[in-house]
Design an enzyme around this catalytic site. Sequence first.
Site, PDB file in Angstrom:
ATOM      1  N   SER A 166       6.613  -3.055  -4.648  1.00 31.19           N
ATOM      2  CA  SER A 166       5.960  -1.901  -4.006  1.00 31.19           C
ATOM      3  C   SER A 166       7.002  -1.059  -3.275  1.00 31.19           C
ATOM      4  O   SER A 166       7.039  -1.004  -2.039  1.00 31.19           O
ATOM      5  CB  SER A 166       4.875  -2.386  -3.052  1.00 31.19           C
ATOM      6  OG  SER A 166       3.908  -3.139  -3.742  1.00 31.19           O
ATOM      7  N   GLY A 168       7.397   2.075  -2.825  1.00 28.82           N
ATOM      8  CA  GLY A 168       6.922   3.131  -1.938  1.00 28.82           C
ATOM      9  C   GLY A 168       6.645   2.618  -0.540  1.00 28.82           C
ATOM     10  O   GLY A 168       6.911   3.304   0.453  1.00 28.82           O
ATOM     11  N   ASP A 169       6.107   1.405  -0.441  1.00 29.23           N
ATOM     12  CA  ASP A 169       5.843   0.807   0.866  1.00 29.23           C
ATOM     13  C   ASP A 169       7.134   0.520   1.619  1.00 29.23           C
ATOM     14  O   ASP A 169       7.264   0.836   2.805  1.00 29.23           O
ATOM     15  CB  ASP A 169       5.060  -0.499   0.701  1.00 29.23           C
ATOM     16  CG  ASP A 169       3.587  -0.274   0.454  1.00 29.23           C
ATOM     17  OD1 ASP A 169       3.001   0.606   1.100  1.00 29.23           O
ATOM     18  OD2 ASP A 169       3.011  -0.987  -0.377  1.00 29.23           O
ATOM     19  N   THR A 170       8.081  -0.101   0.950  1.00 27.93           N
ATOM     20  CA  THR A 170       9.300  -0.489   1.652  1.00 27.93           C
ATOM     21  C   THR A 170      10.156   0.715   2.028  1.00 27.93           C
ATOM     22  O   THR A 170      10.824   0.708   3.069  1.00 27.93           O
ATOM     23  CB  THR A 170      10.113  -1.493   0.817  1.00 27.93           C
ATOM     24  OG1 THR A 170      10.248  -1.016  -0.525  1.00 27.93           O
ATOM     25  CG2 THR A 170       9.411  -2.835   0.765  1.00 27.93           C
ATOM     26  N   SER A 173       8.645   1.910   5.134  1.00 29.07           N
ATOM     27  CA  SER A 173       9.006   1.003   6.224  1.00 29.07           C
ATOM     28  C   SER A 173      10.371   1.349   6.796  1.00 29.07           C
ATOM     29  O   SER A 173      10.559   1.417   8.018  1.00 29.07           O
ATOM     30  CB  SER A 173       9.020  -0.446   5.727  1.00 29.07           C
ATOM     31  OG  SER A 173       7.772  -0.849   5.239  1.00 29.07           O
TER      32      SER A 173
END
Length: 397
Positions: A166, A168-170, A173
């Site tokens: 994922s 896009g999430d990291t 973050s």
Amino acid sequence: MTEEPLKGVRVLELGSLIAGPYAASIFGQFGAEVIKVEPPGSGDPLRRWRKMYKDTSLWWYTQSRNKKSITIDLKSPKGQKIIHDLILETDIVIENFRPGTLEKWNLGWEQLSAINPSLIMVRVSGYGQDGPYAPRPGFAAIAESMGGLRHLAGYPDRPPVRAGVSIGDTLASLYGVIGAMTAMYHLKVNGGKGQYVDVALTEAVLGVMESLIPEYGMFGFIRERTGASMPGIAPSSSYPTLDERYIVIAANSDSIFNRFMVAIGRQDLADDAGLKHNDGRAARCDELDQIIEHWTRQHTLEAALAVLEEAEVPASAINNAEDIYNDPHFRARDMICEHSLPDGESISIPGIVPKLSATPGTTKWLGPKLGEHTAEVLKHLGLDDASIDALKAEGVI
């Protein structure tokens, strides 16, 4: 004992799964006290994602290292009161609810910053806190698509694909951590005020898309999928080897290209004036890829890597988990670390990035049990055992 660079910083994590919690994890790895708030009874859904050991996800143990877990019903007025009390001694709040959700629970920016004007709040969402798409739900897969990454992933004659993580999430973050540290510097060094950091998953993806937008804005050029090669940069691709493996070769700088051609016996190409610089090589990238593939198919992966290492040409096998786990360089750099689960079973987890020379990060403990630190945190706020038991009986914690 090595001093922790973020010792004394308190982070309150409100949210679940990946983008917000991964940002909080980074703070915890460098010494901040991270208090993760989870729903009573169920906890963060990540506790049951992917491969499980007994009743807990291995991913949970990794991502939630060094965190304290407390359970609070954020929809409950008494639970909201606990958060308000915690905010008085909190430096950074990290949340990844849909915009407007925390405001409904009296936990939005206006409410919390009124309690603690020095507060820094990292707000991670699919589309940001404002704009026409702000109310929409958003996940990494959607952000990677909207931000342009998915359109470029794969081969031109096939549907777009996604990366196996994922990303896009990291990315969001990491931007959240950068924003929080920048805001903290402004607060502590420049005498500024607390502020919130608005991170959209879609913008985190778009932010790393290199020249995608200026190329379209200037020339109307729409970059398309190019498989394993890097468009406009040559040679840089993956090539099959004699033993049916793949080797990635990035010989796209002028001097490296010259060494590469000499190493594979193509002095004629090393001397070709039209290939001296990248623009000339990019125009002939198909020709170069065919020549390189002809060479790699005559060598095993190990033999090809040996030739390229001798010539100082960047190259690598395409590693799977087993390759990474056994790689001596990752081991030497403490990027594969062994820890013990609560029952004594050993687990391997990735090491900490980046590596600070004087104040390196550490893994003090793995992801905690649900609510493991609730009593500890509430007692610090002044609640006694009877009060804690009453809140538990009411379902607040």
